[in-house]
Design a protein around this motif. Structure first.
Motif, PDB file in Angstrom:
ATOM      1  N   TYR A  78       0.823  -1.210   0.000  1.00 54.30           N
ATOM      2  CA  TYR A  78       0.000   0.000   0.000  1.00 54.30           C
ATOM      3  C   TYR A  78       0.858   1.261   0.000  1.00 54.30           C
ATOM      4  O   TYR A  78       0.567   2.235  -0.709  1.00 54.30           O
ATOM      5  CB  TYR A  78      -0.918   0.009   1.225  1.00 54.30           C
ATOM      6  N   VAL A 110     -15.223   1.612  -7.282  1.00 55.68           N
ATOM      7  CA  VAL A 110     -14.211   2.567  -6.829  1.00 55.68           C
ATOM      8  C   VAL A 110     -13.973   3.625  -7.904  1.00 55.68           C
ATOM      9  O   VAL A 110     -13.890   4.824  -7.608  1.00 55.68           O
ATOM     10  CB  VAL A 110     -12.899   1.848  -6.472  1.00 55.68           C
ATOM     11  N   ASP A 116     -15.167   3.596  -1.396  1.00 53.96           N
ATOM     12  CA  ASP A 116     -13.744   3.855  -1.183  1.00 53.96           C
ATOM     13  C   ASP A 116     -12.955   2.544  -1.128  1.00 53.96           C
ATOM     14  O   ASP A 116     -11.756   2.530  -1.401  1.00 53.96           O
ATOM     15  CB  ASP A 116     -13.530   4.615   0.136  1.00 53.96           C
ATOM     16  N   TYR A 117     -13.652   1.480  -0.782  1.00 48.97           N
ATOM     17  CA  TYR A 117     -13.001   0.183  -0.577  1.00 48.97           C
ATOM     18  C   TYR A 117     -13.994  -0.903  -0.968  1.00 48.97           C
ATOM     19  O   TYR A 117     -15.133  -0.931  -0.477  1.00 48.97           O
ATOM     20  CB  TYR A 117     -12.626   0.055   0.900  1.00 48.97           C
ATOM     21  N   THR A 118     -13.586  -1.756  -1.877  1.00 48.19           N
ATOM     22  CA  THR A 118     -14.420  -2.901  -2.229  1.00 48.19           C
ATOM     23  C   THR A 118     -13.700  -4.182  -1.817  1.00 48.19           C
ATOM     24  O   THR A 118     -12.465  -4.246  -1.827  1.00 48.19           O
ATOM     25  CB  THR A 118     -14.709  -2.963  -3.741  1.00 48.19           C
ATOM     26  N   LYS A 119     -14.469  -5.181  -1.454  1.00 45.21           N
ATOM     27  CA  LYS A 119     -13.882  -6.449  -1.046  1.00 45.21           C
ATOM     28  C   LYS A 119     -14.689  -7.597  -1.624  1.00 45.21           C
ATOM     29  O   LYS A 119     -15.915  -7.513  -1.756  1.00 45.21           O
ATOM     30  CB  LYS A 119     -13.815  -6.569   0.479  1.00 45.21           C
ATOM     31  N   THR A 164      -9.288  -7.251  -2.458  1.00 47.18           N
ATOM     32  CA  THR A 164      -9.843  -5.934  -2.147  1.00 47.18           C
ATOM     33  C   THR A 164      -9.292  -4.870  -3.088  1.00 47.18           C
ATOM     34  O   THR A 164      -8.266  -5.067  -3.740  1.00 47.18           O
ATOM     35  CB  THR A 164      -9.507  -5.525  -0.707  1.00 47.18           C
ATOM     36  N   LEU A 166      -8.679  -0.459  -2.983  1.00 49.50           N
ATOM     37  CA  LEU A 166      -8.664   0.728  -2.129  1.00 49.50           C
ATOM     38  C   LEU A 166      -8.339   1.954  -2.970  1.00 49.50           C
ATOM     39  O   LEU A 166      -7.399   1.932  -3.772  1.00 49.50           O
ATOM     40  CB  LEU A 166      -7.614   0.551  -1.039  1.00 49.50           C
ATOM     41  N   ASN A 167      -9.094   3.045  -2.777  1.00 51.05           N
ATOM     42  CA  ASN A 167      -8.872   4.218  -3.609  1.00 51.05           C
ATOM     43  C   ASN A 167      -7.759   5.124  -3.076  1.00 51.05           C
ATOM     44  O   ASN A 167      -7.260   4.952  -1.952  1.00 51.05           O
ATOM     45  CB  ASN A 167     -10.171   5.005  -3.825  1.00 51.05           C
ATOM     46  N   ALA A 170      -8.345   7.076   0.325  1.00 52.41           N
ATOM     47  CA  ALA A 170      -8.144   6.259   1.517  1.00 52.41           C
ATOM     48  C   ALA A 170      -6.659   6.018   1.780  1.00 52.41           C
ATOM     49  O   ALA A 170      -6.211   6.046   2.928  1.00 52.41           O
ATOM     50  CB  ALA A 170      -8.880   4.931   1.365  1.00 52.41           C
ATOM     51  N   LEU A 193     -11.162   1.520   8.642  1.00 53.66           N
ATOM     52  CA  LEU A 193     -11.965   2.159   7.597  1.00 53.66           C
ATOM     53  C   LEU A 193     -13.217   2.804   8.188  1.00 53.66           C
ATOM     54  O   LEU A 193     -13.610   3.909   7.801  1.00 53.66           O
ATOM     55  CB  LEU A 193     -12.361   1.136   6.536  1.00 53.66           C
ATOM     56  N   VAL A 200     -17.669   1.194   2.196  1.00 51.33           N
ATOM     57  CA  VAL A 200     -17.216  -0.164   1.891  1.00 51.33           C
ATOM     58  C   VAL A 200     -18.325  -0.921   1.169  1.00 51.33           C
ATOM     59  O   VAL A 200     -19.502  -0.810   1.529  1.00 51.33           O
ATOM     60  CB  VAL A 200     -16.808  -0.910   3.176  1.00 51.33           C
TER      61      VAL A 200
END
Length: 317
Positions: A78, A110, A116-119, A164, A166-167, A170, A193, A200
């Motif tokens: 990250y 996203v 902001d966050y996909t999983k 996942t 993350l943008n 974030a 988060l 999410v």
């Protein structure tokens, strides 16, 4: 690029010399950078990555001199993405268990600023019960329930998945250096988060098993460790989100609920054992135990409802 967004794939890897090449060679062409974080593997994982990188300039290797755990590896990836102005950082394990065909489904919300966050969510497909080993499926389900309470993301399922996206926003706001280093990382990260009010979203993905991967997770040990961690994370979220950053009266419901519910359960258990092995129990004692239990449970349920309402806007769409 994917829809005008620069995509970086973070690949945490530990002892993946047999799987990592397949994982890297199946990455879609629209991926801009592939950051493999070798977490001090004792095998030839780094050598394989070096060989692949000679033919694919997108592949970058970060090697930890000391094993820092999967969370530590993701943290390094990250930070690399943040420092190299990546728009969306995606985590895909080095063992090939994450299908690249599912990647657009993770990226689209996203890219479109719907999350902001996909999983990934492996449990919503009809294949999950058939493909995922039974013990892991049931353990995952139990941890998912506890994670809902601890994280405040009541709509999130399959909390243990590592697939996942993350943008950039974030990545700039979150304390990426402080990611929990071991297998509780997904649970810890969801709590972080939520404290930072990130949206999410769950995305259905296909469960992939039986491709030569070897699980490094010991289910019984992980269940106990992560369950204990979730209790600490719940308290952390309550203090950080509803006391320090902004006050919410649901704190009182949780505190009073715990003060009544726990004694009610303990006192009720004592009375049950006393009645079974010693003799009669006074009606007033039984009624008092029921009063503590029911009042405490009611207060806890109210607190959960308030928590759901407070986090309603954090559900991606």
């Amino acid at each position: 690029m994917y829809r005008e967004k620069k995509i970086g794939i973070v690949v945490p890897a530990f002892k993946e010399e047999t799987q990592i090449e397949r994982t890297l060679r199946t990455m879609p062409d629209y991926v801009d950078h592939i950051v493999v974080v070798d977490d001090s593997s004792p095998d030839r994982t780094s050598d394989v990555v070096h060989r692949v990188s000679e033919g694919d300039p997108r592949v970058h290797l970060i090697r930890h001199e000391v094993n820092r755990g999967v969370g530590g590896a993701i943290s390094s990836g990250y930070l690399w993405c943040r420092d190299h102005d990546i728009d969306i950082a995606v985590v895909m394990a080095g063992d090939g268990q994450m299908d690249p065909e599912d990647l657009p489904d993770l990226l689209d919300p996203v890219v479109e600023d719907r999350a902001d966050y996909t999983k990934g969510n492996r449990l919503v497909t009809g294949e999950a019960w058939r493909k995922i080993p039974r013990v892991r499926y049931l353990g995952n389900s139990a941890l998912t329930l506890l994670t809902k309470i601890a994280s405040g993301y009541w709509h999130v399922t399959d909390s243990q998945t590592g697939y996942t996206a993350l943008n950039k926003r974030a990545m700039k706001l979150l304390p990426l250096h402080d990611i929990y280093p071991r297998y509780g990382m997904p649970n810890d990260f969801l709590v972080t988060l939520n404290i930072y009010n990130m949206r999410v979203m769950d995305v259905p993905v296909k469960p992939v098993y039986g491709i030569g991967e070897q699980s490094k997770i010991r289910i019984r040990k992980v269940l106990f460790t992560i369950s204990t961690l979730l209790c600490r994370l719940f308290v952390k979220r309550m203090v950080q989100k509803y006391i320090i950053r902004d006050f919410h009266p649901l704190i009182f419901f949780y505190v009073f609920g715990a003060m009544l519910f726990v004694p009610g359960v303990l006192f009720g258990a004592y009375l049950f054992l006393y009645r079974a092995f010693a003799g009669d129990v006074k009606d007033t004692s039984a009624l008092f135990a029921v009063f503590l239990f029911v009042s405490g449970l009611q207060s806890l349920l109210f607190a959960m409802l308030y928590d759901m309402e407070a986090n309603r806007d954090l559900k991606g769409h």
